[in-house]
Design an enzyme around this catalytic site. Sequence first.
Site, PDB file in Angstrom:
ATOM      1  N   GLN A   1       0.823  -1.205   0.000  1.00  0.00           N
ATOM      2  CA  GLN A   1       0.000   0.000   0.000  1.00  0.00           C
ATOM      3  C   GLN A   1       0.862   1.263   0.000  1.00  0.00           C
ATOM      4  O   GLN A   1       1.852   1.353   0.723  1.00  0.00           O
ATOM      5  CB  GLN A   1      -0.928   0.009   1.218  1.00  0.00           C
ATOM      6  CG  GLN A   1      -2.028  -1.024   1.182  1.00  0.00           C
ATOM      7  CD  GLN A   1      -3.195  -0.620   0.281  1.00  0.00           C
ATOM      8  OE1 GLN A   1      -3.133   0.358  -0.456  1.00  0.00           O
ATOM      9  NE2 GLN A   1      -4.279  -1.395   0.337  1.00  0.00           N
TER      10      GLN A   1
ATOM     11  N   CYS B   1     -10.672  -1.247  -2.897  1.00  0.00           N
ATOM     12  CA  CYS B   1     -10.153   0.018  -3.428  1.00  0.00           C
ATOM     13  C   CYS B   1     -11.100   0.581  -4.483  1.00  0.00           C
ATOM     14  O   CYS B   1     -10.787   1.579  -5.132  1.00  0.00           O
ATOM     15  CB  CYS B   1      -8.755  -0.178  -4.023  1.00  0.00           C
ATOM     16  SG  CYS B   1      -8.681  -1.391  -5.362  1.00  0.00           S
TER      17      CYS B   1
ATOM     18  N   GLU C   1      -2.531 -15.812  -3.478  1.00  0.00           N
ATOM     19  CA  GLU C   1      -2.167 -14.643  -4.280  1.00  0.00           C
ATOM     20  C   GLU C   1      -1.665 -15.148  -5.626  1.00  0.00           C
ATOM     21  O   GLU C   1      -0.946 -16.151  -5.699  1.00  0.00           O
ATOM     22  CB  GLU C   1      -1.085 -13.831  -3.564  1.00  0.00           C
ATOM     23  CG  GLU C   1      -0.416 -12.756  -4.393  1.00  0.00           C
ATOM     24  CD  GLU C   1      -1.391 -11.681  -4.843  1.00  0.00           C
ATOM     25  OE1 GLU C   1      -1.413 -11.405  -6.056  1.00  0.00           O
ATOM     26  OE2 GLU C   1      -2.120 -11.125  -3.996  1.00  0.00           O
TER      27      GLU C   1
ATOM     28  N   ASP D   1      -9.355  -8.844  -0.286  1.00  0.00           N
ATOM     29  CA  ASP D   1      -8.814  -7.531  -0.641  1.00  0.00           C
ATOM     30  C   ASP D   1      -8.440  -7.568  -2.124  1.00  0.00           C
ATOM     31  O   ASP D   1      -7.262  -7.569  -2.481  1.00  0.00           O
ATOM     32  CB  ASP D   1      -7.597  -7.214   0.228  1.00  0.00           C
ATOM     33  CG  ASP D   1      -7.068  -5.799  -0.004  1.00  0.00           C
ATOM     34  OD1 ASP D   1      -7.714  -5.025  -0.733  1.00  0.00           O
ATOM     35  OD2 ASP D   1      -5.993  -5.468   0.543  1.00  0.00           O
TER      36      ASP D   1
ATOM     37  N   TYR E   1      -6.344 -12.778  -1.965  1.00  0.00           N
ATOM     38  CA  TYR E   1      -5.578 -11.682  -2.558  1.00  0.00           C
ATOM     39  C   TYR E   1      -4.629 -11.100  -1.502  1.00  0.00           C
ATOM     40  O   TYR E   1      -4.624  -9.905  -1.223  1.00  0.00           O
ATOM     41  CB  TYR E   1      -6.498 -10.590  -3.106  1.00  0.00           C
ATOM     42  CG  TYR E   1      -7.615 -11.102  -3.987  1.00  0.00           C
ATOM     43  CD1 TYR E   1      -7.449 -11.201  -5.364  1.00  0.00           C
ATOM     44  CD2 TYR E   1      -8.839 -11.501  -3.435  1.00  0.00           C
ATOM     45  CE1 TYR E   1      -8.475 -11.685  -6.178  1.00  0.00           C
ATOM     46  CE2 TYR E   1      -9.868 -11.983  -4.239  1.00  0.00           C
ATOM     47  CZ  TYR E   1      -9.675 -12.072  -5.602  1.00  0.00           C
ATOM     48  OH  TYR E   1     -10.689 -12.551  -6.397  1.00  0.00           O
TER      49      TYR E   1
END
Length: 454
Positions: free
Chosen positions: A286, A411, A336, A384, A315
């Site tokens: 991030q 997001c 992932e 996420d 994720y």
Amino acid sequence: MKQLFKKNQEIVGLVEDLTSEGLGVVRVEGFAFFVEGGIPGEIVHAKVMKVGKNFGFVRLVEIKNPSYDRQEMIDVVGRQIGTMALQHMSYDLQLAFKQETVRNTFRKIGGFKQVPVRMTLGMAHPWGYRNKAQIPVREINGKLETGFFRKNTHDLVPVNNFHIQHPEIDRAIQLIRNVLRKFKITAYNELNHSGEVRHIIVKRGHVSGEVMVILVVNGAALPNELEIAKEIMVQIPEVVSVVLNRQDKKTNVIMGDKSRVLLGEQYYQDRMLGYTYFISAHSFYQVNTPQAEVLYKEAIRAADLTGQETVLDAYCGIGTITLPLAQQAKRVYAMEVVPQAIEMANKNAAYNYVENVTFEVGKAEDVLPKWNETGVHFDVIVVDPPRKGLDKQFVDSAIEQAPKRIVYVSCNPATCARDCKLFAEAGYQLQYVQPVDLFPQTTSIECVALLVKE
């Protein structure tokens, strides 16, 4: 129907509302115009730039009655390059705007009429927060320059001070640019796909101060690449890794698949929520570390763990949510799609002595059905995903799991609302949505949504 307005015509009107992109909405004789830089309640004088069938765009000329929430713009270039679209607003108004944007999105896309959207969690100092820069390199007037593309174009605007970026990154970009000039490196030319350096990427640890430099080049190598790497490390002592990334395709994708270390380590380190993380060139991290901690704390709080739960972290990246979850769970399974990220996640777990985690490489929609088949049951699912949201197959597999709680970190409120609607149709109740401002001065917003099995 006769067109009432034409280009370059001047109008005066009241800014009634804001779009999700932060544009002011002005109606003149019932026709809607969008104006950049307007604030609701202001009467603006503007010039028509474009007229469509149902709406048009105007350029702000004068504000007749400036709002109390209007702030002097710190970075005019930031408006030109299309990044800091909200910097003319007070920060309180930005936070309220983002809360309302999330609320409207969940109403329109998710169909949640009474969705409880909490107040946006903001920063104490909403400037200089970005820990990563991806800077195009182009030639202007015969000179290698760095900056950003003008909004909706690929015309480079030289920028030395990007005010939402950490000042040390701004300094590093300028020093690296000067090193490239010293070694007579050529800038990428997009028109004929020539030149050597396409982008400079700088990643900086918020806590550690360690810096990784990635030179994205139009080929397999760079002339004098080792000498350039050494000079960068001399000029910027905080640099622990200089990486060369090959991107020789005709594409807007910034990084290619292949990278190699020119000098230093294969990663840099940083700390978040008390854990140390190793971060590679291809790993997602991030860009606003303090606010990422706020976001992850909200996700962990929503998970409401007692230490007895088996948790899925989909994720997972390099494990920045996984490891804090594992501290409060019986076991965490995480997946992932990026192999380098899982490599870093395993390294991070080992370094931090976290043993109750299982990482696997693969698409979330492929890995979860496999775990379902092996009989693994998840009490809580945390997701996420990227901006595109969840794959339908993943949603179906998650519903099949029937966890008591689903924590959705997003997001993109639009895809989050879309996916939450699918979970709601399967018997989950949306408890609340918590917006978190990771990107002050911009229209981007993160949020945490909690869904509980009815």
